[in-house]
Every structure is written in C-alpha cells, then in structure tokens.
Design a protein around this motif. Sequence first.
Motif: not given
Lengths: 188, 508
Positions: B95, B364, B367-368, B391, B395-396, B424-425, B428-429, B431-432
């Motif tokens: 990836p 796409v 959008e989210p 999430f 995110k924060s 909302i992905p 991905q959050f 994984r981040y």
Amino acid sequence: MLTSILIILFLAVIIGLVLGFSSVQFKVEGDPIIEKIDSILPQTQCGQCSYPGCKPYATAIAKGDADINQCPPGGEKGVRALAELMGVEYKPLNESHGISKPKAIAFIDEDTCIGCTLCIQACPVDAILGAAKQMHTIIEKECTGCELCLPPCPVDCITMEPIEENAENWKWKYPVYSIAVSEKKVNN
Amino acid sequence: MKLLDKIFKFNGGIQAETKKDISTKKTIKSLPIPSEIRLPLRQHIGKMAKLRVKVGDQVLKGELIAEADGNISAAIHAPTSGKIKSIEKLLIPHPSGLPDFCVTLIPDNNDKWVKKFPIDWKNISLKETNKLLLNSGIVGLGGAAFPSHLKLGTNRNSPIKTLIINAAECEPYITCDDMLMRERGKDLIEGIELVQSLLGAEETIIGIEDNKLEAFKIISSLIEKKPNIYIKVVPTIYPSGDAKRLIFLINGIKIPKEKRSSEYGIQMFNVATIVAIFRFIQYGEPSLSRIVTITGNIKEPRNYEVLFGTPLRSLVKDAGGQKIKNNTFLMGGPMMGFTLPSIDVSVTKTMNCVISAEPEMIQVTEEPLPCIRCSKCAEACPVSLQPQELFWFSKSDQFEKAQNYNLFDCIECGCCSYVCPSNIPLVQFYRYAKSEIISQSIAAEEADIARERNDFRILRLDREKKERAERNAQRKAENTNTDKLKLIEEKRAEIAAAMDRIKNEKNI
C-alpha cells in the motif's frame, strides 16, 4: 483532663513512629518528576536546550529554571506532553534553540576521514567506532542524530543523512478527503 | 462424516453482494512462464529474506534464492530455471507504493527442476521436519503471509486438539480457495491428514461458507470415509473468514485479546496453505506459485495458477485486458484490499486476488460528511468495538484513549466504513492511529537505549577522570618521597662543585 492529654500524647507517639518508619522504609530515590520529564524528552542528548543533555534539562524544568519549549527534537508534540505533565499552558517552540526537523543520522565519508578521534569524544551516546589514525564509522542503530560530531571534525567529512521512508518504516497517512469532489460542487 | 449442526453467530458483520460467480465459470489455468520474473525479498511477515544468489548466477527451478533470516521469516525460491539479471529496488505490491529489494530472473524456458527432496516425515522427528519447513518458503496463503513453520512448530505449551481449515473465503469477488477445493480436493484432504498428524490433532473441521455449494459437495464426498475430518457450513456473513470469527462460528470459543488460538488447542490453516505444505512434504516442492483470482472489470475473469514474481501485466494480458481501460487494480478483496501503485508489480505470496477496478470503484460519488452518531458502525463491528469512539480519538490524535478503547483489537475488516451513512473512511483513521502508535513505541525504545548509553558514557567519563586524578596523585607522592629528594641533592652537589670550581679559578 489528664486522660485527654495522655491520649493525645499516645497518638502523637504512634503517628510519629509510623511516619518515621515509612520515611525510612519507603524513601523515594531521586526525584520522580525529573524521571517523568526525562521520559518525555527524546534522549537525543544534543544540548540544543542549552543544557548538557536531556537529564540536566529535565532537572532544570523540574526546578523551574528552564522553560518547557526548549527542545527542538521533541517538537510540538514534546512541548504539548510536557505542558500536560507540568500543568502549564502550551507555548510554541522557542526558535532561538533551533527548529524541529525530521530525524537524520550522521554519516562519515570514509575516504576523507583522517582518524582524529575528535568526533568520538564528542558523541554523547558512544555511537562512533574507531581509533587514532584508523577510519571511523557510525553505529547507525545507536545514532540519535544530535549533530554534535559535526563541529569538531577538522575535515568536514560527516554529513547528516535523513532517514528515508521505505516499505518497512512506512506509516499510514492521516486520511485526507478528496478535494476534487468539493471543487466540483463549488463549480456546480 | 458428521455434519456439526450448531452455529455460533458472532455480533455484527455484513451481507454484501458476493460477486463470486464472475470468476468461477472457468477452470484454473496455468499462466505460461513470463519473459521476466521479479521476486520481492519481502513477501511475508517478519524479517526480509537473506539473499543467497548474485547477479549472473544460473538457478534451477526450486533453488533457494533467499533464505529465512531468523525464525520469523520465510525463504524464497526460484519459480523456474534461469539467470539472475539484477538485484535492485523495484515497485512491490504494497500500500505504500514504495520500492523494495527484488531479484530479477530471466527464465530460460527449460523449467528444469533442482533435485527434489521429499520429506520422510513418518520416520524423522517432528523437530527435524520443522527445521526443513523453515526453508520451504510456505507462508499463510490466505493473505496474512505468516510463516507456516511457526504454526507447525513444536514450541507450544498446550497440545493441539482441533485443526480448523479456513475455507470460508468471505470477501466478495475472491474465489481462489473455492476453485482450489473444486479442482484439487484430493490434495487438500491428503494435506489435511498430514498436517493433522504433524500437529497431533484429534480432529479437523473444515469451515466453509454456504455460498460454495459445489466445493462443499466435492469435499463432503471426499471425506465421507474419513472418521476425524468434518465439514461445517457457516452462513455467508462477512468477515466469517477472519481467524477468531471462524473459530467462534465453529466452536463457540471466544479467543481473548492477545491470546493465540493454539493456547486453546486450536490451530488454523487456509486451504491453499495446506496444499502447499502437502506438496512440500510429499514431493519436495517448495512454495513457487499460487492461485490468483483475476476479476472485476476484465474481459475473461477466472483463476490462474501463477508463479511468484510474474509481472501483473502478463496476468492481465492473458485475461484479455481491461474492459474499460483505467489502469487501476485492487489487490485483495474490495473490503480489505488496497489499490496497487502500478500495473508494474509482480505477483507475490499474499496476492490472492486482483480486481480490475470497475469505474464506480474509483469515482468518489459522495464526499464524507460529519459523523451523526447513529452507531450503525457499532452494530456492524464483528469485534464488538465502538468504532465511532475510535474514530473521534484517532481523528484528534488521542492515541492513549484509542488504545483504552481497544484499537488494536480492530481487524480492519471495513464493516464500519461499509455501513457508515456519512461515508467516513473509518478504517483509514484506525490504520493511521495504529501506525502512529507503533512508530511512537519504537521511538520510545530507541530513546531508552540512547538514555542508557548516555548514562553509561557519563559514568565512564567520571570513572576515567577519577582514575587519572588518582594516578597523578600517586606519581606526585612517589616523586616527593624519593626521586625529588635525590634530584635536589644531585643539583645541590652540582652547585657546590661549580662554586668550588669558581673559587679555585679565582684563587689562581
């Protein structure tokens, strides 16, 4: 009257004994707050904070002699963690101590090195291997990227190599939503 | 044969369109040897394999190219005979889209085998068999790529009672395990018997989703007379193929966090892995190829037997090319897979499926939007986590809180993102956040080492200073006692002699 005095005296003796015993038995070696601050600091040992290392800087913060925003390798995240620990307001990094940059590792150009051992003496974590009039080299794994070996080198054979992103140390990025879609909407 | 009736249903999951019939209409085809083979040295979990060849070397099919570096690693073998052209960094199916070390082999088209060594596992000890498996190059072919010799190892506390065969293949589009069961059922059953006795397990349960009727029929008839092998049909609910989910579906055992199934007497293998182990032990053939599903927006979707290192381009070409050209390919399923950085990557051990992207997969459409706290994600989560909380924390950058909400239990199955009405992905959050936490803990470890080394250096400098001071003091003391007095006396004598000389000269 007498009984109450005796009771108070008795209690005073008991509590005194308990306190005395625990002050000996549970004595805390070192200052725990210094340890806590030191564990937040990145241990680069670069001295950019104007103290000779991370531990002395931690001691100075604990004493109130130094501010929390003097550590460039720790960056913004480090200052935030220190602010939370010390219960003070966050403040931006003091740029007179340097700016935060991605971690790099020292690299010795082995053709130019004359084997003067000056960098070995400067390295705070003993990450340089070599002997007098022998070629020196950096132990990559131990190097903290403090740059203290750069100024003493008489032939300027040390350079800082930023750590490259590869398939092993790669990280998932913060999700960024598609901007193209938003633009489309604006156009509509 | 016994059909086990009770199914333990896990929480959440989703029922998506399976789209599996696209690629099951044709039989498995062997892809011809390509003109160039590019083998990444990192195709498995663990350390990169250690190179054993150099540029210009002639290798035979099955010859070792790179050996396992340590225990958590896997070997890589030449998929066909030929000459090593180069060893360099090339694009790999990862990836990150970053290049990594690859060995390029130019096949000579003779496909000449190296001498094969079948393993006489019945007459040698388990330990020796395991040692041989270390360089078999076999990894979990379900997609996780965990080195298989570790799972077969003798190094465990509790005995294995049940062997579970993962034949669920729960992600949409993927059919490589399905086709393998239909066409190579015999190898699979022999492999199961072999692995079962290697592990010393009492019974084997094959877990299969109820959408694979044909494979079920074939396997059922094959195990009719086998007393200890059972087949259990599980409902088609994604992600039933996740190891811990499948164990729960079959046995009703919930494996707690940070525990392995082997501690509960259960070991699990994917069907393709079992066949690979069977071929290695029975015929001495290391892991050289796998079955890959190519499907989606492609002219002739089907399953191929592909040599590792084959360029994806030749696979796509053989399958007739894309219907609608967009040069976008997904590796893995649509739920957990990722977009390949380019068509110029090669097939690896983890590549179970390549989906040529349908136009709607790349465009796409919406959008989210902000999270509306509907908690649909929590209902869908098969691990019973709180995806909405995770999430917000991810995110924060509140990683500590995310960890307290068991972020690392997340299997990244994508059910939450699938059901999210705000698009909302979520995964991905996660994984981040996970990779941030991991890199922070590595940095903390490095800081600990630096602190230790710095402390030791200070200690050493202090000690040296003290020793030097002691030496100086000692020398000083010695000097005053004997040498200095002697020196002074000698000097005095010299002075006296000189004075005498002057006196004598004056007298003359």
